[in-house]
Design a protein around this motif. Structure first.
Motif, short mmCIF file in Angstrom:
data_model
loop_
_atom_site.label_atom_id
_atom_site.label_comp_id
_atom_site.label_asym_id
_atom_site.label_seq_id
_atom_site.Cartn_x
_atom_site.Cartn_y
_atom_site.Cartn_z
N GLN A 91 5.87 23.79 13.87
CA GLN A 91 4.94 24.08 12.77
C GLN A 91 4.39 22.76 12.23
N LEU A 92 4.60 21.70 12.99
CA LEU A 92 4.31 20.34 12.53
C LEU A 92 2.85 20.17 12.12
N LEU A 93 2.65 19.69 10.90
CA LEU A 93 1.33 19.33 10.40
C LEU A 93 1.26 17.81 10.35
N ILE A 94 0.33 17.24 11.11
CA ILE A 94 0.16 15.79 11.12
C ILE A 94 -1.08 15.45 10.31
N ALA A 95 -0.86 14.67 9.27
CA ALA A 95 -1.93 14.33 8.33
C ALA A 95 -1.72 12.88 7.88
N PRO A 96 -2.73 12.27 7.25
CA PRO A 96 -2.55 10.90 6.75
C PRO A 96 -1.25 10.78 5.94
N GLY A 97 -0.49 9.75 6.27
CA GLY A 97 0.85 9.60 5.72
C GLY A 97 1.92 9.79 6.78
N TYR A 98 1.50 10.37 7.94
CA TYR A 98 2.44 10.57 9.04
C TYR A 98 2.58 9.29 9.85
N ARG A 99 3.82 8.99 10.27
CA ARG A 99 4.08 7.82 11.13
C ARG A 99 4.35 8.33 12.54
N PHE A 100 3.53 7.90 13.50
CA PHE A 100 3.67 8.35 14.88
C PHE A 100 4.87 7.66 15.53
N ARG A 101 5.62 8.44 16.33
CA ARG A 101 6.86 7.94 16.93
C ARG A 101 6.79 7.81 18.44
N LEU A 102 5.99 8.68 19.10
CA LEU A 102 6.01 8.69 20.56
C LEU A 102 4.67 8.40 21.22
N ILE A 103 3.57 8.52 20.49
CA ILE A 103 2.26 8.37 21.15
C ILE A 103 1.56 7.10 20.67
N TRP A 159 6.77 20.46 6.87
CA TRP A 159 6.95 19.26 6.06
C TRP A 159 8.23 18.49 6.40
N GLN A 160 8.97 18.96 7.39
CA GLN A 160 10.25 18.34 7.73
C GLN A 160 10.12 16.83 7.98
N PRO A 161 9.14 16.35 8.76
CA PRO A 161 9.07 14.91 9.01
C PRO A 161 8.87 14.08 7.74
N TYR A 162 8.18 14.64 6.78
CA TYR A 162 7.92 13.89 5.55
C TYR A 162 9.16 13.89 4.65
N ASP A 163 9.90 15.01 4.67
CA ASP A 163 11.12 15.09 3.88
C ASP A 163 12.24 14.23 4.49
N TRP A 164 12.20 14.06 5.80
CA TRP A 164 13.27 13.31 6.48
C TRP A 164 12.88 11.87 6.77
N MET A 171 0.85 -1.20 0.00
CA MET A 171 0.00 0.00 0.00
C MET A 171 0.88 1.24 0.00
N THR A 172 0.62 2.17 -0.90
CA THR A 172 1.41 3.38 -1.02
C THR A 172 1.04 4.37 0.08
N THR A 173 2.07 4.91 0.76
CA THR A 173 1.83 5.92 1.79
C THR A 173 1.45 7.23 1.12
N PRO A 174 0.32 7.86 1.53
CA PRO A 174 -0.07 9.10 0.88
C PRO A 174 0.90 10.23 1.20
N ASP A 175 1.08 11.12 0.26
CA ASP A 175 1.86 12.33 0.47
C ASP A 175 0.90 13.41 0.96
N PRO A 176 1.00 13.85 2.21
CA PRO A 176 0.02 14.80 2.73
C PRO A 176 -0.02 16.12 1.98
N ARG A 177 1.04 16.44 1.25
CA ARG A 177 1.02 17.68 0.47
C ARG A 177 0.00 17.63 -0.66
#
Length: 413
Positions: free
Chosen positions: A350-362, A312-317, A1-7
């Protein structure tokens, strides 16, 4: 399944019909009398908020946002008598730090939203008020530059020795959300704050926490749940509508966060047991911590610059961060604080969390029901996947109250 690009997401795909009568205009007399929609692994149940301690995952750590709402709306008068509303958004001079700006005396410059400003052509507007100790006081405001829907406002006041925090407490009004179309009341002064609010600086409440009472907090600790606190000063941007066709064109607002070294150590010691964010602001703060740590590991020179997680930093990294664990990121933050000789992490997100984001701490979220086509609904959709629709359809069909003064939910994906 392809991860969506929130942009590439369209906000119009994240909507639902919200009748006006389902928006709660007033808080319930009893904070804990609200309802609780429980969504556990896709299964939905109707509970009361008082049931929360019995529904949480065993051994969970609950993280609360302890920001305190300031009375940021000032209703001043033009010399001709007309009213001008000044909504203080962020300090500009002589301090950009909220903590320092609220202690500033005599004068200050803030970025403000201006209501009824078309008739305010030039010159000062004034506001007379009474201080907590009964003194008569005057606040004067002069508009400087206008930009991007806001204005820089120079404030001065007498008595000059008053901190600006005292000016706001005595002269200001609570900034209720725009969809609560009524003046603030004495009841709001109590109910639009969490019982654990501590650090002044927000212009909107972290509303997921409004349901908690001292009794529920005590019960959580009696049952062995851990409690931690972060600070994210909620800005007016939390209500900013998404007007862009694609999320790539929507600028996410930036908010300041404060996190202690003690909380970082608590998170490290708690892993891998579950962490439940109380509210979207706590969630965004916790996830921001991971990416701040990644940034320090990826770009060591950033140790000497302002710490910021961009939209968009989390998605770019994402690819580079795949091998960086939450423990490694938190440890990098602790080392950063030790090197700087401080126990408090100050940063912005400035973090935008949208479908495609992978949660790390919660691992779960306590939250109210959010507006259609909002970034907060995107966050819920990122957590629950397509199941967010089932949750909202159930809430609408079963009489839940929506938005800031509405009911609550416990979301355990």
């Amino acid at each position: 399944m392809t991860t969506p690009d929130p942009r590439q997401l369209s906000i119009h795909d994240f909507t639902y019909p919200l009748p006006a009568e389902r928006i709660a205009p007033e808080p319930l007399p009893d904070r804990a009398a609200s309802r609780l929609l429980l969504s556990r692994h896709g299964h939905i149940a109707d509970k009361q908020f008082r049931d929360l301690p019995g529904e949480l995952p065993p051994g969970a750590l609950l993280v609360f946002n302890d920001t305190r709402v300031v009375r940021a709306r000032l209703l001043a008068r033009r010399p001709t008598g007309g009213q001008v509303e000044l909504f203080c958004l962020e300090p500009v001079a002589p301090h950009r730090s909220l903590e320092l700006a609220l202690q500033q005396t005599n004068h200050a410059t803030w970025r403000c939203l201006v209501g009824n400003g078309r008739r305010w052509k030039e010159g000062p507007v004034t506001l007379e008020f009474t201080t907590a100790d009964g003194q008569t006081a005057t606040l004067t405001a002069v508009r400087q530059t206008q930009e991007a829907g806001t204005a820089l406002i120079d404030f001065s006041w007498e008595p000059a020795e008053l901190p600006f925090a005292e000016v706001l407490r005595a002269a200001g009004h609570l900034p209720l959300p725009p969809y609560i179309d009524r003046p603030d009341t004495a009841a709001d002064a109590v109910r639009y704050q969490t019982v654990y609010a501590a650090t002044e600086g927000a212009v909107a409440a972290p509303t997921a926490g409004l349901h908690f009472t001292p009794e529920i907090l005590a019960e959580l600790q009696e049952k062995g749940f851990e409690i931690g606190h972060v600070t994210l000063h909620v800005g007016a941007g939390t209500f900013q509508p998404v007007k862009a066709d694609r999320m790539a064109e929507h600028p996410m607002h930036t908010e300041p966060i404060l996190v202690t070294a003690a909380l970082l150590r608590q998170l490290l010691a708690h892993r891998p047991r579950p962490v439940i964010a109380v509210g979207t602001t706590s969630l965004r703060t916790l996830e921001t911590l991971y990416w701040l740590g990644v940034g320090l590991l990826k770009e060591p020179a950033a140790r000497h610059a302002e710490l910021l997680v961009t939209q968009w930093q989390p998605y770019d990294w994402a690819d580079e961060a795949a091998s960086i664990t939450a423990e490694t990121a938190l440890t990098a933050l602790l080392k950063h604080l030790e090197q700087r000789g401080t126990d408090t992490l100050e940063a912005r997100t400035q973090l935008l969390i949208a479908p495609g984001y992978r949660f790390r701490l919660i691992d779960g979220l306590i939250t109210n029901f959010h507006q259609p086509e909002s970034t907060l609904l995107l966050l819920v959709a990122a957590l629950l996947g397509p199941g967010w629709r089932q949750v909202y359809e159930h809430a609408l069909a079963h009489g839940y109250r929506f938005l800031s003064y509405g009911d609550s939910s416990l979301l355990l994906p």
